[in-house]
Design a protein around this motif. Sequence first.
Motif, PDB file in Angstrom:
ATOM      1  N   MET A 724       0.830  -1.202   0.000  1.00 60.03           N
ATOM      2  CA  MET A 724       0.000   0.000   0.000  1.00 60.03           C
ATOM      3  C   MET A 724       0.861   1.246   0.000  1.00 60.03           C
ATOM      4  SD  MET A 724      -3.061  -1.179   2.557  1.00 60.03           S
ATOM      5  CE  MET A 724      -1.995  -2.131   3.645  1.00 60.03           C
ATOM      6  N   GLU A 725       2.067   1.109   0.561  1.00 60.33           N
ATOM      7  CA  GLU A 725       2.920   2.295   0.686  1.00 60.33           C
ATOM      8  C   GLU A 725       4.253   2.174  -0.023  1.00 60.33           C
ATOM      9  OE1 GLU A 725       1.048   3.186   5.010  1.00 60.33           O
ATOM     10  OE2 GLU A 725       2.181   1.404   4.477  1.00 60.33           O
ATOM     11  N   PHE A 726       4.681   0.945  -0.330  1.00 55.72           N
ATOM     12  CA  PHE A 726       5.825   0.767  -1.212  1.00 55.72           C
ATOM     13  C   PHE A 726       5.212   0.550  -2.581  1.00 55.72           C
ATOM     14  CE2 PHE A 726      10.109  -0.232  -2.355  1.00 55.72           C
ATOM     15  CZ  PHE A 726      10.022  -1.181  -3.370  1.00 55.72           C
TER      16      PHE A 726
ATOM     17  N   VAL B  44      -0.937 -16.421  -3.067  1.00 54.50           N
ATOM     18  CA  VAL B  44      -0.903 -15.388  -2.040  1.00 54.50           C
ATOM     19  C   VAL B  44       0.360 -14.565  -2.237  1.00 54.50           C
ATOM     20  CG1 VAL B  44      -0.767 -14.940   0.428  1.00 54.50           C
ATOM     21  CG2 VAL B  44      -2.230 -16.777  -0.430  1.00 54.50           C
ATOM     22  N   GLY B  45       0.196 -13.288  -2.559  1.00 60.31           N
ATOM     23  CA  GLY B  45       1.365 -12.451  -2.826  1.00 60.31           C
ATOM     24  C   GLY B  45       1.608 -11.396  -1.770  1.00 60.31           C
ATOM     25  N   CYS B  46       0.553 -11.010  -1.036  1.00 64.71           N
ATOM     26  CA  CYS B  46       0.771  -9.901  -0.103  1.00 64.71           C
ATOM     27  C   CYS B  46      -0.052 -10.019   1.183  1.00 64.71           C
ATOM     28  CB  CYS B  46       0.506  -8.562  -0.767  1.00 64.71           C
ATOM     29  SG  CYS B  46      -1.229  -8.221  -1.134  1.00 64.71           S
ATOM     30  N   GLU B  47      -1.174 -10.652   1.104  1.00 61.05           N
ATOM     31  CA  GLU B  47      -2.101 -10.747   2.234  1.00 61.05           C
ATOM     32  C   GLU B  47      -2.582  -9.392   2.715  1.00 61.05           C
ATOM     33  OE1 GLU B  47      -0.336 -13.352   5.187  1.00 61.05           O
ATOM     34  OE2 GLU B  47      -1.641 -14.986   4.568  1.00 61.05           O
ATOM     35  N   HIS B  48      -2.470  -8.368   1.892  1.00 62.47           N
ATOM     36  CA  HIS B  48      -3.166  -7.137   2.243  1.00 62.47           C
ATOM     37  C   HIS B  48      -3.958  -6.565   1.071  1.00 62.47           C
ATOM     38  CE1 HIS B  48       1.287  -6.341   2.153  1.00 62.47           C
ATOM     39  NE2 HIS B  48       1.001  -5.411   1.278  1.00 62.47           N
ATOM     40  N   GLY B  49      -4.345  -7.415   0.177  1.00 64.58           N
ATOM     41  CA  GLY B  49      -5.353  -7.039  -0.811  1.00 64.58           C
ATOM     42  C   GLY B  49      -4.883  -6.163  -1.946  1.00 64.58           C
ATOM     43  N   VAL B  50      -3.566  -6.046  -2.133  1.00 67.70           N
ATOM     44  CA  VAL B  50      -3.094  -5.117  -3.146  1.00 67.70           C
ATOM     45  C   VAL B  50      -2.679  -5.811  -4.432  1.00 67.70           C
ATOM     46  CG1 VAL B  50      -1.308  -3.404  -3.685  1.00 67.70           C
ATOM     47  CG2 VAL B  50      -2.376  -3.414  -1.439  1.00 67.70           C
TER      48      VAL B  50
END
Lengths: 801, 179
Positions: A724-726, B44-50
């Motif tokens: 989200m930030e990188f 699964v690449g990030c687990e924060h939905g990005v």
Amino acid sequence: MSTTTVVPASGATAVIGQRMRRLEDGRLVRGEGAYVDDLDERGAGHVAFLRSPHAHAAIRSIDVARAAALPGVIAVFTYADLGAAGGPLPVVSPHDDLTHPVSPTPLAAGAVHFVGEPVAMVVAEDRYVAEDAAELIAVDYEERPVVVDLEAAAADGAVLVHASAPGNRAGRSRQRVGDPDAAFAVAPVVVRRRVVVERSAGMPLETRGVMARYDPRTRALEVWDSTQAPTSIRAGLAGLLGLDEDDVRVVAPDVGGGFGTKVHLFYPEELLVPWAAVRLGRLVKWVEDRAEHFVGSHHERRQIHDVELAAEEDGRIIAIRDHFLHDNGAYSSYGLDVPLVAACQIAGPYRIPHIDVAFDAIYTNTTEVSPYRGCGRPQACMALESTVDALADELGLDRMELRRRNLIAPAEFPYVRDGLTFADGKTVVLDSGDYAPALDCVLAALDYDGFAAEQARARADGRLIGLGLACYIEGTGLGPYEGARVRVRPDGRVAVAAGVATQGQSHATTLAQVVAEVLTVPMTSVIVVTGDTAAFANGAGSYASRSAVVAGNAVHRAASTVRAKALRLGAAMLDASPGEVELREGAVVRLDDGRAVSLAQIAASSNPLLYGLHDADPPPAAAYGDDGPPLPDGEEPGLDAVGYYSPTAATWASGVHGAIVEIDPQTYEVAWRRYVCAHDCGTVLNPTVVEGQVIGGIAQGVGGALYERMSYDERGQLRNASFMEFLMPYATEVPPIEVHHVETRSPLNELGLKGVGEAGAIPPPAVLVSAVRDALKHLGVDVSSAPLSPTELFDRVSART
Amino acid sequence: MTGDGERRAVRLRVNGDEVQRTVDTRLLLSDFLRHELGLTGTHVGCEHGVCGACTVMIDGRTARSCLTLVVQCEGRAVTTIEGISPDDGTLTAVQQAIHEAHGLQCGFCTPGFVMAITEFVAEQRGRHDFSDAEIRAALAGNLCRCTGYQGLVAATRAALRDALARQARPLDASADRER
């Protein structure tokens, strides 16, 4: 996308050089890939790590009692449990200039030096429980002073990262060609520039992961590792764990991107997971999550260059002097390859007789640094090209004309830079190239001659557009060697095993093209296995733009040996002399009457064990004849050969990238209007694959030019440890790329190949700086850093207007 | 899963099959699909939905399985890359287009892109004249670190053309007859 061959290769052959579709896609596009986390994990103990929340601290005590008691926890380990396996991890690339190397221990031994350093390892029934348990481990830290800023760490009196490294210096290096001091002393024109590149990282979409199974009965260790160098992992693990190398197998399964981040070895987890498997006598598995990856997998790029160019009034560049600081992070267990490669590329494609390049590799309390696609070349390209643009201004010369006057000409190859050493330990010798056509191609594609007028019109309309350009060279095809085995199976298919590993580079296709060409078989009958030490164990791995060159030529040699044997035996089987037969469509054919024996028949016939076991319709005569033993002295069974290729020196690729950008006068966002690249990687095995590599590299370069920046605070906390930030480029941030191929065959290997894996990532930040500078020059704004954010551009423009 | 979390029975459809399990309420849909059901095509690449590598369809709409708890899928229909892919081992038009345009290298982001492009193409009612920028915007929910997106843009364009060609269009057919 336009693709034009600018300087066509001579002797294009049937399969090599063709845009063959990939053989590996069917399963991947259906979601049937097998990455480490997809493999059968039944019965595994799952690992989670407790990582340091402090950038620098002593560990006074660790209490794992509550964690170990949590239901579902199998074991909790700290440094005290590691015994002989707890020593400092080996340095990958030792070097005389690395005078103060410091490696981490696999788990922190009494102190931590960066946020994210592993402190304890939990093994549990599943990952959720393992993470729960990690939270129950109580560590008593005593915080120590932290140094994060590169210049602060390099300054006198700085806080020390390691007591054993005075001045935070892992090493310093200086290389000189000619007599730069004398040249600078008499040069009529000198420009100086400071170029700053921020820290970034490869960020493969698949994080790292390791799974290991140890069977105490057979003492066999099997490891699946998302690595670029399984052969090196295997060799190291055997030694580090006290096992016989022959009992250790390492497999890099499907790997979701590497970009250098996965070539470092040993990451602590790569040793600890197999160690735990041996210790516990079972299957143990760890897969990194993205938050861990941000701190636990390596970074790169941060350097500050103070560069000077000395020139004559007519634009001849006489000398370059560069001193830079290189941020190593908290340890130096990879070595100094990144700054060394940056240093030896500092003069680029230009004829600069006097060179003085020096660096200090500095420790900071941050994640460790090891190569990321480009490995120091992007920074060197920015330093050089940005200063060349400034020199053009100083001289009142057109910046492209200045470049043209200084590009090394074809007649000057091999061009020796005596005093500069490449990563193979040898003097930098540019073996071949033709730089001017690439420059001309890009300038023509961008209509450079008409751009000044277009820019003037845009400015009159209040629009800010600029044209940027950067040239680069790239040493590729590093040794020591690669090997491959090519074997014709009795069913007619050809099995190829190579020591390199694959993370998307299409080896299964390109290496199959080489074999298909040599053995005249369809590509679909060639099966390539990479990254499995049980299939082929001798080799170094995939990194440094070397696989096509080194493994490609090894495969070519092995296939050529098979071809020669097939012709010899086939001729004998057909009662013909060697001159009376040819290899065509997978068979040895008599030129006069067309009688033929297939490669499959020859393979079966030349292996006495296989008579009668395979359809040979009718069974051919034994390939070796009826006299003597079934397998004559000096012969080996079947059509089966191993080949090795060891390069005498690096072979040098090159290219030119150019772009037109537009800067929004209110938001200062930068948009790419055009992006053109002309690149030379020698013989192109598969233009589609090569373009994919170049465009993919450019996308990462765009990220480094505009978006990617690891943001540490002064306490060593990574503030932007998430996607989200990188910020990395989506499809909306990468422009359509126009790729032009230039081909100067390498004279150093049979296939004429030069490496291309990193090429795309080298010049984009330099191109962007060049374009932004051009767009804002009329406002008196200069830029020389990457990435460039809208805020920075706004600030610079505001300061001037 | 042990620990002192709450457990709950959940019933959902996955790729057309009814699935019933008792799960920890904190279990992510991505982990459930991959490790409980063995459907490892969703990555699964990030687990924060990005990054979008975990993209599945929930009740016919793309969703991030890494941000979805499996208990949230009670009574819902989930479709994964395995459900999209034909049983006979062949490729859908979108998958074939990605292959032909060299829209993948390491393959890790690919299932997510297949889901996203499949949805995008299906949503277009005959429109095919998208600009490069519009296609890139449609793909901007998924990260790829290997390809630089060019092959994926070309694949999407090809898939749009292909979908257009397959669509039954009675009005256009009558116009053809009149010509």
